[in-house]
Design a protein around this motif. Structure first.
Motif, PDB file in Angstrom:
ATOM      1  N   THR A 184       0.825  -1.209   0.000  1.00 47.82           N
ATOM      2  CA  THR A 184       0.000   0.000   0.000  1.00 47.82           C
ATOM      3  C   THR A 184       0.858   1.258   0.000  1.00 47.82           C
ATOM      4  O   THR A 184       1.744   1.423   0.840  1.00 47.82           O
ATOM      5  N   ILE A 185       0.588   2.125  -0.950  1.00 50.33           N
ATOM      6  CA  ILE A 185       1.369   3.337  -1.131  1.00 50.33           C
ATOM      7  C   ILE A 185       0.384   4.501  -1.156  1.00 50.33           C
ATOM      8  O   ILE A 185      -0.547   4.512  -1.959  1.00 50.33           O
ATOM      9  N   LYS A 192      -2.055  -0.292  -8.360  1.00 52.29           N
ATOM     10  CA  LYS A 192      -3.185   0.599  -8.671  1.00 52.29           C
ATOM     11  C   LYS A 192      -2.696   2.031  -8.910  1.00 52.29           C
ATOM     12  O   LYS A 192      -3.241   2.756  -9.736  1.00 52.29           O
ATOM     13  N   GLN A 193      -1.668   2.407  -8.159  1.00 43.88           N
ATOM     14  CA  GLN A 193      -1.060   3.726  -8.389  1.00 43.88           C
ATOM     15  C   GLN A 193      -0.473   3.782  -9.799  1.00 43.88           C
ATOM     16  O   GLN A 193      -0.554   4.801 -10.484  1.00 43.88           O
ATOM     17  N   GLY A 244      11.128  11.125 -13.323  1.00 46.02           N
ATOM     18  CA  GLY A 244      10.119  10.086 -13.084  1.00 46.02           C
ATOM     19  C   GLY A 244      10.364   9.284 -11.812  1.00 46.02           C
ATOM     20  O   GLY A 244       9.476   8.542 -11.365  1.00 46.02           O
ATOM     21  N   ALA A 245      11.540   9.424 -11.208  1.00 43.30           N
ATOM     22  CA  ALA A 245      11.820   8.748  -9.933  1.00 43.30           C
ATOM     23  C   ALA A 245      10.802   9.157  -8.872  1.00 43.30           C
ATOM     24  O   ALA A 245      10.508   8.394  -7.949  1.00 43.30           O
ATOM     25  N   PHE A 246      10.262  10.373  -9.014  1.00 44.77           N
ATOM     26  CA  PHE A 246       9.303  10.864  -8.016  1.00 44.77           C
ATOM     27  C   PHE A 246       7.892  10.325  -8.235  1.00 44.77           C
ATOM     28  O   PHE A 246       7.013  10.560  -7.424  1.00 44.77           O
ATOM     29  N   ASP A 247       7.658   9.645  -9.361  1.00 44.46           N
ATOM     30  CA  ASP A 247       6.314   9.095  -9.615  1.00 44.46           C
ATOM     31  C   ASP A 247       5.983   7.957  -8.656  1.00 44.46           C
ATOM     32  O   ASP A 247       4.889   7.883  -8.123  1.00 44.46           O
ATOM     33  N   PHE A 248       6.947   7.050  -8.480  1.00 42.47           N
ATOM     34  CA  PHE A 248       6.676   5.895  -7.603  1.00 42.47           C
ATOM     35  C   PHE A 248       7.758   5.693  -6.529  1.00 42.47           C
ATOM     36  O   PHE A 248       7.456   5.398  -5.388  1.00 42.47           O
ATOM     37  N   GLN A 249       9.018   5.854  -6.898  1.00 42.65           N
ATOM     38  CA  GLN A 249      10.127   5.476  -6.014  1.00 42.65           C
ATOM     39  C   GLN A 249      10.122   6.208  -4.677  1.00 42.65           C
ATOM     40  O   GLN A 249      10.495   5.647  -3.647  1.00 42.65           O
ATOM     41  N   THR A 250       9.717   7.465  -4.692  1.00 42.31           N
ATOM     42  CA  THR A 250       9.768   8.246  -3.448  1.00 42.31           C
ATOM     43  C   THR A 250       8.417   8.289  -2.731  1.00 42.31           C
ATOM     44  O   THR A 250       8.285   8.961  -1.714  1.00 42.31           O
ATOM     45  N   LYS A 251       7.429   7.582  -3.286  1.00 43.89           N
ATOM     46  CA  LYS A 251       6.137   7.525  -2.607  1.00 43.89           C
ATOM     47  C   LYS A 251       6.235   6.644  -1.360  1.00 43.89           C
ATOM     48  O   LYS A 251       7.018   5.702  -1.317  1.00 43.89           O
TER      49      LYS A 251
END
Lengths: 275, 275
Positions: free
Chosen positions: A160-161, A168-169, B152-159
């Motif tokens: 979960t993020i 899903k994200q 794009g690292a901020f799209d998922f990696q830093t979430k």
């Protein structure tokens, strides 16, 4: 190829089968090893025997790269053979690429332009600017990994993020990218129960579904939760079809396995058109 | 190559420079285009001029695949040239691969065994069973994408995922995988301030750091937060070195740029050994 052309083919052939051309020299019939290009000889025989039963072929590039220059040549010959003889069949380079922008452009050019595949699979980890270069090609498709069929999918994809699972994200955020209409998604059949949720987020998109057969996924379940008004599914089977026999009858055996799946798909399509 | 051998080379050469061999035919000197294999001719000249200044070379496979069979041949010739003439230099196939288990095994074999690279970059999205096949090769290294240098690292990696950023989850979880001692990590220099946190999680591991130079990262910052008792850093520069000149002096110009970085690294290593 446009999505609409793919849908027409599915309706015409009563099949949404994709055959994975994952050729391992240890698993193909021994008599083929005497051929000058055993991998292409194997693929050509499989294609000749099954092209009327499926709407897509998907070579996984790993199996070709593993044989170096020779393997790359076999991949070239396979895609050229498909494009020349079966231009209405949808082709997928299962490459799972993804890199910083200018580098993704090189990959996109290699697979979508030079080799002229209709689509390529791409990993989402590096985000928007690693995927968008693939999306700029007209009538080409980028198949983004969302929820894969392996056990490792539970390491990160289902975590979960910000209140929602990572996969899903990936679905939601990728919808906002430029030319996102050219996106399709990989969703493993081993997690068919996730498909209902997935369809809430991406009702229109095509899904490439691996994991039916060898990995244990169930076709009926996938159709129940995943099919949309434009069918929206490509179900992949690799080992279950191409390695049905290791004898001289391997291509006929593959066709029998492919036809079994195609017939099940025809039933699903029939039910779907009546519902 | 063992990690210890790499550390010895770094100390001997007073350099932890990795040169990215990302060869684009539109950017190399025109006179090379008459060569039978322009990409290899370019790489050979760059290697001959810079091998005493760096400890690693990193061809990004996208740039070779973009030229099909010819490109793959150039990649083979480049790695063979390196392994034959400079066996103490660490080689990285920047391929960002990752697939289900048996397929990852094919990729691992292609890069670590057949092409005999010392290491390969791998994407973590598909989890444990997509990475572990790479980790089984003795004295070979798998460089896992953690925090990349692109936007794009901020799209998922830093979430945030279960209370911690995704890239930190990748670091922590990957430590539990079999043969995780063979892991290194990609951490972009454009996010040097993240390195202090990263070192809390993986104090011992080597980091491959792209993004110094063209992408704006700062060498001193990276060393301040990222260096460990065994140095633990490989700093990559590609375009800033190999495209320093488009004229006949391109190799000398590359050596000058590489030496500038090497001298800065020597200063950092000197300070570090005294601290």
């Amino acid at each position: 190829m446009t999505t609409n052309q793919l849908v027409q083919e599915i309706k015409k052939k009563k099949s949404f089968l994709c055959i994975g051309l994952d050729v391992d020299l240890n698993k193909i019939p021994e008599h083929l090893l005497q051929e000058e290009d055993p991998i292409f000889a194997f693929n050509k025989a499989i294609i000749d025997a099954t092209h009327h039963l499926c709407v897509a072929y998907k070579p996984n590039t790993a199996f070709y790269e593993a044989y170096g220059l020779k393997g790359w040549k076999s991949l070239e010959r396979t895609i050229h053979y498909l494009n020349k003889n079966h231009p209405k069949i949808f082709t997928i380079a299962d490459a799972k690429r993804g890199d910083i922008g200018n580098t993704s452009t090189m990959y996109a050019k290699a697979f979508l332009e030079d080799l002229a595949f209709d689509s390529v699979t791409v990993a989402p980890y590096m985000g928007k600017d690693s995927v968008e270069p693939f999306l700029t090609f007209k009538d080409k498709h980028t198949i983004l990994l969302a929820l894969t069929s392996n056990q490792g999918a539970f390491d990160f994809q289902t975590k979960t993020i910000d209140g929602k699972e990572l996969y899903k994200q990936v679905l939601e955020i990728s919808k906002t990218w430029e030319n996102s209409k050219n996106l399709m998604y990989v969703v493993g059949a081993t997690k068919a129960e996730f498909l209902a949720d997935i369809r809430q987020i991406i009702p229109e998109s095509f899904l490439l579904v691996p994991g039916v057969g060898a990995q244990g996924g169930n076709l009926q379940e996938v159709c129940k939760y995943g099919m949309n008004s434009q069918i929206g599914l490509l179900i992949n089977s690799s080992r279950g079809i191409i390695y049905a026999s290791k004898e001289k009858d391997f291509a006929e055996a593959a066709a029998i396995k492919a036809e079994e799946l195609q017939k099940q798909m025809a039933v699903e399509l029939d039910c779907h058109s009546k519902s």
